[in-house]
Design a protein around this motif. Structure first.
Motif, PDB file in Angstrom:
ATOM      1  N   SER A 100     -13.261  28.622 -41.647  1.00  0.00           N
ATOM      2  CA  SER A 100     -14.207  29.696 -41.915  1.00  0.00           C
ATOM      3  C   SER A 100     -15.576  29.366 -41.329  1.00  0.00           C
ATOM      4  O   SER A 100     -16.041  28.237 -41.395  1.00  0.00           O
ATOM      5  CB  SER A 100     -14.340  29.913 -43.419  1.00  0.00           C
ATOM      6  N   GLU A 101     -16.216  30.385 -40.786  1.00  0.00           N
ATOM      7  CA  GLU A 101     -17.548  30.222 -40.213  1.00  0.00           C
ATOM      8  C   GLU A 101     -18.642  30.355 -41.270  1.00  0.00           C
ATOM      9  O   GLU A 101     -19.766  29.933 -41.066  1.00  0.00           O
ATOM     10  CB  GLU A 101     -17.778  31.259 -39.105  1.00  0.00           C
ATOM     11  N   SER A 102     -18.307  30.980 -42.409  1.00  0.00           N
ATOM     12  CA  SER A 102     -19.328  31.194 -43.434  1.00  0.00           C
ATOM     13  C   SER A 102     -19.052  30.325 -44.660  1.00  0.00           C
ATOM     14  O   SER A 102     -17.900  30.074 -45.004  1.00  0.00           O
ATOM     15  CB  SER A 102     -19.367  32.669 -43.831  1.00  0.00           C
ATOM     16  N   SER A 161     -19.298  31.779 -51.237  1.00  0.00           N
ATOM     17  CA  SER A 161     -20.326  32.487 -52.006  1.00  0.00           C
ATOM     18  C   SER A 161     -20.667  31.679 -53.258  1.00  0.00           C
ATOM     19  O   SER A 161     -19.912  30.800 -53.673  1.00  0.00           O
ATOM     20  CB  SER A 161     -19.810  33.865 -52.416  1.00  0.00           C
TER      21      SER A 161
END
Length: 182
Positions: free
Chosen positions: A132-134, A137
């Motif tokens: 994942s690039e992010s 949360s």
């Protein structure tokens, strides 16, 4: 004990969702598996002791019990049993624990028969899986942290709540919520 009546591979399916079990059992039997079904951990253990399975598909949360205990028991009965952990409550902590205890794969629900069988027969990790690039949360990080602390306290909600300096009922409410999908 373990009297093989057929040449079909034996698969133990343990999940408290009876409808899901009925549908999955039918799909797996059509793919030439002998399927044994249990809807709680104790019944799963009893079935495994009487009819040692080659494969097992185990839900992480079975009622108020942990499917991790069942993975541990199955591997102690036969280290060659290929176990796949299924969950609607995926977390990094439970995935790591499932693998440490001997599960060969960890799938999130809903998973169909083809996905489960692919996981049961996958012998190696996949170095090409995307990263994942992010970042996670804040809500997902909280969920992961709660799961990690719960695992550190062997699933004991009261002990985990004390460690988190949180009321037990507050922790229970947070754990009942499904994690945020990323």
């Amino acid at each position: 004990m373990d009297n093989r009546a057929s040449d079909k591979p034996r698969l133990l399916l343990v999940d408290d969702d009876e409808t899901y079990c009925r549908v999955l059992k039918s799909a797996l039997e059509k793919r030439n598996y002998e399927v044994l079904v249990a809807n709680d951990v104790q019944s799963g253990i009893e079935l495994a002791e009487q009819n040692l399975p080659e494969y097992a598909v185990i839900d992480l949360r079975i009622g108020h019990e942990s499917g991790l205990e069942l993975v541990k028991k199955l591997i102690s009965l036969d280290a060659n049993t290929a176990c796949v952990m299924l969950t609607g409550f995926a977390s990094i902590a439970t995935a790591v624990e499932a693998i440490k205890l001997g599960a060969i794969h960890y799938l999130t629900k809903p998973a169909n028969a083809d996905e489960i069988l692919a996981a049961l027969h996958k012998n190696e990790g996949d170095a090409t899986v995307s990263i994942s690039e992010s970042p996670l949360s804040v809500k997902r990080l909280e969920w992961e942290h709660l799961q990690k602390i719960l695992m550190q306290h062997d699933g004991n909600i009261s002990a985990a709540a004390r460690a988190l300096n949180m009321h037990r009922r507050t922790l229970q409410r947070k754990l009942e919520k499904r994690p945020v999908r990323e």
